[in-house]
Motif scaffolding. Sequence first.
Motif, short mmCIF file in Angstrom:
data_model
loop_
_atom_site.label_atom_id
_atom_site.label_comp_id
_atom_site.label_asym_id
_atom_site.label_seq_id
_atom_site.Cartn_x
_atom_site.Cartn_y
_atom_site.Cartn_z
N THR A 5 -41.73 -97.26 34.39
CA THR A 5 -40.40 -96.66 34.49
C THR A 5 -39.97 -96.11 33.15
O THR A 5 -40.33 -96.61 32.09
CB THR A 5 -39.36 -97.70 34.96
OG1 THR A 5 -39.32 -98.76 34.02
CG2 THR A 5 -39.68 -98.22 36.33
N THR A 6 -39.21 -95.05 33.21
CA THR A 6 -38.61 -94.45 32.04
C THR A 6 -37.15 -94.19 32.37
O THR A 6 -36.85 -93.36 33.22
CB THR A 6 -39.31 -93.12 31.68
OG1 THR A 6 -40.70 -93.36 31.54
CG2 THR A 6 -38.75 -92.53 30.40
N THR A 7 -36.24 -94.94 31.75
CA THR A 7 -34.81 -94.84 31.98
C THR A 7 -34.43 -94.81 33.45
O THR A 7 -33.72 -93.94 33.92
CB THR A 7 -34.21 -93.61 31.25
OG1 THR A 7 -34.81 -92.41 31.77
CG2 THR A 7 -34.40 -93.68 29.76
N GLY A 8 -34.93 -95.77 34.24
CA GLY A 8 -34.55 -95.92 35.63
C GLY A 8 -35.32 -95.07 36.62
O GLY A 8 -35.09 -95.16 37.82
N TRP A 9 -36.23 -94.26 36.17
CA TRP A 9 -37.04 -93.42 37.05
C TRP A 9 -38.43 -94.03 37.21
O TRP A 9 -38.96 -94.60 36.27
CB TRP A 9 -37.16 -92.02 36.47
CG TRP A 9 -35.86 -91.27 36.47
CD1 TRP A 9 -34.89 -91.34 35.51
CD2 TRP A 9 -35.38 -90.38 37.46
NE1 TRP A 9 -33.83 -90.53 35.86
CE2 TRP A 9 -34.12 -89.93 37.05
CE3 TRP A 9 -35.91 -89.91 38.67
CZ2 TRP A 9 -33.36 -89.03 37.80
CZ3 TRP A 9 -35.15 -89.01 39.41
CH2 TRP A 9 -33.90 -88.58 38.97
N ILE A 10 -39.02 -93.88 38.40
CA ILE A 10 -40.35 -94.40 38.68
C ILE A 10 -41.29 -93.23 38.98
O ILE A 10 -40.99 -92.37 39.81
CB ILE A 10 -40.32 -95.36 39.88
CG1 ILE A 10 -39.44 -96.56 39.56
CG2 ILE A 10 -41.72 -95.82 40.26
CD1 ILE A 10 -39.23 -97.49 40.74
N ASP A 11 -42.42 -93.23 38.30
CA ASP A 11 -43.46 -92.23 38.50
C ASP A 11 -44.19 -92.56 39.80
O ASP A 11 -44.80 -93.61 39.90
CB ASP A 11 -44.41 -92.27 37.30
CG ASP A 11 -45.57 -91.31 37.38
OD1 ASP A 11 -46.35 -91.28 36.42
OD2 ASP A 11 -45.73 -90.60 38.38
N ILE A 12 -44.12 -91.64 40.80
CA ILE A 12 -44.69 -91.98 42.11
C ILE A 12 -45.86 -91.13 42.56
O ILE A 12 -46.61 -91.54 43.43
CB ILE A 12 -43.61 -92.00 43.21
CG1 ILE A 12 -42.96 -90.63 43.37
CG2 ILE A 12 -42.58 -93.07 42.93
CD1 ILE A 12 -42.13 -90.52 44.63
#
Length: 108
Positions: A5-12
Motif C-alpha cells: 500500500t501507498t497512502t491508503g491505495w492498494i496495487d491490484i
Amino acid sequence: MNNSTTTGWIDIAAADAVPAGDVIGVEVGALDIALFDVDGTIHATDNSCTHGDGRLCDGFLEGHEIECPLHQGKFDVRTGKATHAPVNKPVRSYPVKIENGRIWLALG
C-alpha cells in the motif's frame, strides 16, 4: 498482484490487464473486485450482484453499464448505482487510479 500500500491505495493489477471495453475479476485479499474498462477509463466495483450473487465479471458490459449474468439487472460501473430491475440496491464502487502502469484501488 502486489498488495503493498501507498497512502491508503492498494496495487491490484497491471493497467493493461483489463481489455478495452471489457471486464475482469480480481481477488484483493478477501474481496472479489470487478474491473471495467469504459472508453479507456478503469472503474471498480464489488464483483457480486446485490440481487442474486452473480459474478459481474461474467456479465455483459455495454457502455458504462454491466448486466448481471443471472437475472439481467444492470449497474452503472462508474457509481455502482442500480439502473435496471430486478436489482434495486447499488453495488459498492471503489476509487481507482492508474500509476506507473498499475491499477491502484482505495478500499477506505
